[in-house]
Design a protein around this motif. Sequence first.
Motif, PDB file in Angstrom:
ATOM      1  N   ARG B 157      13.541   1.489   2.742  1.00 18.77           N
ATOM      2  CA  ARG B 157      13.438   0.112   3.234  1.00 18.77           C
ATOM      3  C   ARG B 157      13.881  -0.881   2.153  1.00 18.77           C
ATOM      4  NH1 ARG B 157       9.926  -3.589   5.880  1.00 18.77           N
ATOM      5  NH2 ARG B 157      10.381  -3.324   8.094  1.00 18.77           N
ATOM      6  N   LEU B 158      13.411  -0.622   0.939  1.00 21.36           N
ATOM      7  CA  LEU B 158      13.729  -1.526  -0.173  1.00 21.36           C
ATOM      8  C   LEU B 158      15.231  -1.543  -0.442  1.00 21.36           C
ATOM      9  CD1 LEU B 158      12.179  -3.306  -2.167  1.00 21.36           C
ATOM     10  CD2 LEU B 158      11.947  -1.312  -3.659  1.00 21.36           C
ATOM     11  N   TRP B 159      15.874  -0.400  -0.376  1.00 19.38           N
ATOM     12  CA  TRP B 159      17.322  -0.319  -0.616  1.00 19.38           C
ATOM     13  C   TRP B 159      18.078  -1.186   0.400  1.00 19.38           C
ATOM     14  CZ3 TRP B 159      20.285   3.087  -3.955  1.00 19.38           C
ATOM     15  CH2 TRP B 159      21.657   3.076  -3.703  1.00 19.38           C
ATOM     16  N   VAL B 160      17.648  -1.097   1.638  1.00 17.36           N
ATOM     17  CA  VAL B 160      18.384  -1.788   2.703  1.00 17.36           C
ATOM     18  C   VAL B 160      17.997  -3.265   2.789  1.00 17.36           C
ATOM     19  CG1 VAL B 160      18.674  -1.916   5.220  1.00 17.36           C
ATOM     20  CG2 VAL B 160      18.736   0.305   4.044  1.00 17.36           C
ATOM     21  N   MET B 161      16.742  -3.576   2.591  1.00 16.66           N
ATOM     22  CA  MET B 161      16.259  -4.938   2.878  1.00 16.66           C
ATOM     23  C   MET B 161      15.948  -5.761   1.635  1.00 16.66           C
ATOM     24  SD  MET B 161      13.669  -4.015   6.031  1.00 16.66           S
ATOM     25  CE  MET B 161      13.261  -5.729   6.380  1.00 16.66           C
ATOM     26  N   GLY B 162      15.935  -5.130   0.463  1.00 19.51           N
ATOM     27  CA  GLY B 162      15.549  -5.872  -0.735  1.00 19.51           C
ATOM     28  C   GLY B 162      14.107  -6.352  -0.628  1.00 19.51           C
ATOM     29  N   ALA B 163      13.844  -7.520  -1.179  1.00 24.32           N
ATOM     30  CA  ALA B 163      12.460  -8.030  -1.210  1.00 24.32           C
ATOM     31  C   ALA B 163      11.881  -8.209   0.188  1.00 24.32           C
ATOM     32  CB  ALA B 163      12.419  -9.355  -1.962  1.00 24.32           C
ATOM     33  N   ALA B 164      12.751  -8.417   1.178  1.00 22.47           N
ATOM     34  CA  ALA B 164      12.263  -8.600   2.552  1.00 22.47           C
ATOM     35  C   ALA B 164      11.579  -7.340   3.087  1.00 22.47           C
ATOM     36  CB  ALA B 164      13.418  -8.995   3.469  1.00 22.47           C
ATOM     37  N   ALA B 165      11.800  -6.213   2.421  1.00 21.75           N
ATOM     38  CA  ALA B 165      11.157  -4.965   2.849  1.00 21.75           C
ATOM     39  C   ALA B 165       9.642  -5.079   2.832  1.00 21.75           C
ATOM     40  CB  ALA B 165      11.590  -3.811   1.941  1.00 21.75           C
ATOM     41  N   GLN B 166       9.143  -5.978   2.004  1.00 29.17           N
ATOM     42  CA  GLN B 166       7.685  -6.157   1.887  1.00 29.17           C
ATOM     43  C   GLN B 166       7.245  -7.478   2.515  1.00 29.17           C
ATOM     44  OE1 GLN B 166       6.824  -5.099  -2.192  1.00 29.17           O
ATOM     45  NE2 GLN B 166       4.731  -4.494  -1.683  1.00 29.17           N
ATOM     46  N   GLU B 167       8.080  -7.920   3.483  1.00 29.84           N
ATOM     47  CA  GLU B 167       7.755  -9.201   4.111  1.00 29.84           C
ATOM     48  C   GLU B 167       7.844  -9.198   5.630  1.00 29.84           C
ATOM     49  OE1 GLU B 167      10.575 -11.775   2.261  1.00 29.84           O
ATOM     50  OE2 GLU B 167       9.563 -11.726   0.303  1.00 29.84           O
ATOM     51  N   ARG B 168       8.730  -8.375   6.199  1.00 29.09           N
ATOM     52  CA  ARG B 168       8.988  -8.557   7.633  1.00 29.09           C
ATOM     53  C   ARG B 168       9.471  -7.274   8.295  1.00 29.09           C
ATOM     54  NH1 ARG B 168      14.426  -8.310   8.199  1.00 29.09           N
ATOM     55  NH2 ARG B 168      15.756  -9.088   6.508  1.00 29.09           N
ATOM     56  N   ALA B 169       9.610  -7.362   9.616  1.00 33.69           N
ATOM     57  CA  ALA B 169      10.202  -6.277  10.388  1.00 33.69           C
ATOM     58  C   ALA B 169      11.702  -6.215  10.124  1.00 33.69           C
ATOM     59  CB  ALA B 169       9.947  -6.501  11.878  1.00 33.69           C
ATOM     60  N   ALA B 170      12.277  -5.049  10.346  1.00 33.80           N
ATOM     61  CA  ALA B 170      13.714  -4.871  10.129  1.00 33.80           C
ATOM     62  C   ALA B 170      14.489  -5.247  11.385  1.00 33.80           C
ATOM     63  CB  ALA B 170      13.997  -3.418   9.762  1.00 33.80           C
ATOM     64  N   ARG B 205      -0.667  -5.749  -2.423  1.00 37.81           N
ATOM     65  CA  ARG B 205       0.118  -6.010  -1.207  1.00 37.81           C
ATOM     66  C   ARG B 205       0.541  -4.674  -0.598  1.00 37.81           C
ATOM     67  NH1 ARG B 205       2.440 -10.458   0.975  1.00 37.81           N
ATOM     68  NH2 ARG B 205       4.269 -10.157   2.288  1.00 37.81           N
ATOM     69  N   PRO B 206       0.531  -4.579   0.726  1.00 35.16           N
ATOM     70  CA  PRO B 206       0.935  -3.324   1.364  1.00 35.16           C
ATOM     71  C   PRO B 206       2.345  -2.907   0.953  1.00 35.16           C
ATOM     72  CG  PRO B 206      -0.137  -4.763   2.953  1.00 35.16           C
ATOM     73  CD  PRO B 206       0.041  -5.570   1.705  1.00 35.16           C
ATOM     74  N   VAL B 207       2.559  -1.596   0.809  1.00 39.54           N
ATOM     75  CA  VAL B 207       3.890  -1.100   0.433  1.00 39.54           C
ATOM     76  C   VAL B 207       4.861  -1.326   1.592  1.00 39.54           C
ATOM     77  CG1 VAL B 207       3.013   0.584  -1.222  1.00 39.54           C
ATOM     78  CG2 VAL B 207       3.289   1.244   1.187  1.00 39.54           C
ATOM     79  N   PRO B 208       6.182  -1.297   1.330  1.00 40.09           N
ATOM     80  CA  PRO B 208       7.159  -1.667   2.359  1.00 40.09           C
ATOM     81  C   PRO B 208       7.045  -0.891   3.671  1.00 40.09           C
ATOM     82  CG  PRO B 208       8.233  -1.676   0.224  1.00 40.09           C
ATOM     83  CD  PRO B 208       6.840  -1.150  -0.001  1.00 40.09           C
ATOM     84  N   SER B 209       6.751   0.381   3.621  1.00 42.76           N
ATOM     85  CA  SER B 209       6.733   1.172   4.874  1.00 42.76           C
ATOM     86  C   SER B 209       5.756   0.599   5.890  1.00 42.76           C
ATOM     87  CB  SER B 209       6.366   2.633   4.578  1.00 42.76           C
ATOM     88  OG  SER B 209       5.039   2.734   4.099  1.00 42.76           O
ATOM     89  N   ARG B 210       4.741  -0.099   5.425  1.00 40.54           N
ATOM     90  CA  ARG B 210       3.714  -0.607   6.327  1.00 40.54           C
ATOM     91  C   ARG B 210       4.186  -1.831   7.110  1.00 40.54           C
ATOM     92  NH1 ARG B 210      -1.755  -1.058   3.013  1.00 40.54           N
ATOM     93  NH2 ARG B 210      -2.523  -1.508   5.121  1.00 40.54           N
ATOM     94  N   PHE B 211       5.319  -2.387   6.690  1.00 39.85           N
ATOM     95  CA  PHE B 211       5.866  -3.537   7.422  1.00 39.85           C
ATOM     96  C   PHE B 211       6.778  -3.099   8.559  1.00 39.85           C
ATOM     97  CE2 PHE B 211       4.331  -5.287   3.544  1.00 39.85           C
ATOM     98  CZ  PHE B 211       4.010  -6.613   3.795  1.00 39.85           C
TER      99      PHE B 211
END
Lengths: 74, 554, 68
Positions: B157-170, B205-211
């Motif tokens: 998620r982080l590779w594809v979305m950057g910081a947004a990986a820990q903020e929102r849906a894809a 803060r929840p890890v990216p997968s939880r978003f």
Amino acid sequence: MSTDEAVIVGAELAAGHDGTTELVVRLRHPGGAENAVVLDEDVGLALMARCGASHVDELAGHSWRRIMEAGDGV
Amino acid sequence: MAYDVVVRNGLVVDGTGAPSFRADVGVKDGRIAEIGAIAPGAGAREVDAAGRVVAPGFIDPHTHFDVQLLWDGAARPALEHGVTCVVPGNCSLSLAPLKAADRQRVVGMFQQIEEMPPEAFTTAFDWSWEDFAGYRRAIEKALSINVAPLVGHSVIRLWVMGAAAQERAATADEIAAMQDLLRQCLEAGAVGLSTSFVDIDENGRPVPSRFAQFEELDALSATLGEFGRMLQCVPEFYDTDITIARIDQLSELSLKHGIPTTFSPVFDSRATPNNVPRIMARVEEQFARGARVWPQMQTRPIDVSFSLLRPSLFFARLPRWVRVLRQPVEARLASLNDPETKAKMVADLGADGGERMMGKLVVRGGDAAPADLIGKTLGEIAAARGQAPALALIDLSLENGLDVAFLAASTGHEDTDRVTPTPANPLVHIGASDGGAHISSFSTYGDTGYLFSEFVRKGGHLSLEQAVAKITGETADIWGLKDRGRLKAGLAADIVVFDPDTIDREAELPAFDMPGDGMRYVRGARGIDTVLVNGQVAYAGGAYTEARSGVVCV
Amino acid sequence: MALTTQRRFTTPGPDETVEELASRALPGEPLEAAVDRIKSWNLHIFAGRKPAGLLLGSDVVFVEPPLG
């Protein structure tokens, strides 16, 4: 004690996955159904403080809202 | 020579669960060449296994050795416990794919979960890769143990979305990009994908997968389905209703995409006695529908620890202790130093002075505790000091700036009679060791030895053959490791030779062997004679060898 | 094989708030009461989440009290 909202009816200590002691709080919902809410050590201690409890048995009778407040305060 | 190695005269427990038998095992070119009566002198190296069990190497399916493998290709002490294959990358976190710009973010997550010192990431290896193939090459330089790595959902998620990986849906495009990236990882040797519904980063803060929405996990599972690979997740294991909801979600993905899924951990607890029975009932229902949703259960009991540096629920049934320990440090110290308060605190424990509640607590070490007391019980220490255990606990803490940790061993998941029906259940996957994680909190090593000492030898709840199959053949089948897990001609020669009468884990001790003299708790192995990895002796006679025969084995 | 009945749940939509979720899950109930009920059934989300009140797309949100 209000009966139209969820109320703590007991609490027990348990060993947590992270190697600390957890608080397992039994909550009774309107209608009588119960479930267990597991709180980590920090939230469990905060709940006791918020309820003015110095023994886990003193948590009984407090509102579910104290759990939410304890969690948000940690 | 006909064989590179012959393991001679052992009791062969082949990992299938079939009855054991006496035979020699011949190894050639890294593979098992023959099992039977082998002529004397046929091996370039002979291993005497008389009186010993010869079994497939154990497989540990839930570890976090991702970082350690970069400087320690044996994943010590896993290998000396007979483990010849580890699965790192669990719980949504792996070290690849990861862009250089995102490293620090993931380091924080690893430090939260693994408790690895920061020096491990800055001094212990040359961080040269970004993609999964690069990480694979980095660890393969010096592997003594086999590795079946998961790729983490959070880093994808982080590779594809950057910081947004820990903020929102894809978005749909981002999900498609994640699928492409996952496909690359699977082609590069990832055994599957891991995700987490509970983990947090170092800031809470929840890890990216939880978003991720369920649709994202569904799409990634479709990609897993192209390869038939594993989806691992850590559910909200502390809540039965939520765990059952996760079982249903995993089952849906398993059925829809034809993939195996596994979740961990599963624990027994006296405080929630219906947890495991309800979980297993749901697992059985889902297996009956054709889903593969494997619960992972660790064998070891849970230990808890505390010090007087901070409040602990350990004392939650002792009101005066609660009131004293919840004070700020200076006031806490003043109370603990006050003779009258201290006397009342000790009196609260009753006539035995705390022997029943505190006598078996163990001084852990790794902190300010005097070295000569490490491993001793508070009861022993109290007796030597001529004090009640409760008073010894207070005084020992005061003498060392409160920085003395006490361990209450086996306080959860500890009742073998309650726990046993679960590992014996054919639908239960033994794992969840967490090897390489929580390193400064407790030892995550030696669960395999404990399986034999507690469930086979002491309780007789599992036969030797059942126990071996649980951590070898069954594990290999669940994870699709076709070359591993059994002693059979043609398969990779991952072999452990052990003494069935003594195999066990040693006591937990602090060790200062992490980069930067970082501390971790470890347990040595007992009863392990010899470990072969891909036909080479990697551990023998209590020592690691120079063999570097481990591979990424997917 | 039929599955036994378990506690019903939903998952939050993208950017969905607890008020929106409560309205969706418990239509016809006064909003404040609906939000309270959702929270009391889902303390795993509403007690201790950082930042407080954050709903995640992966959350299991129960829409009824425990069955037991």
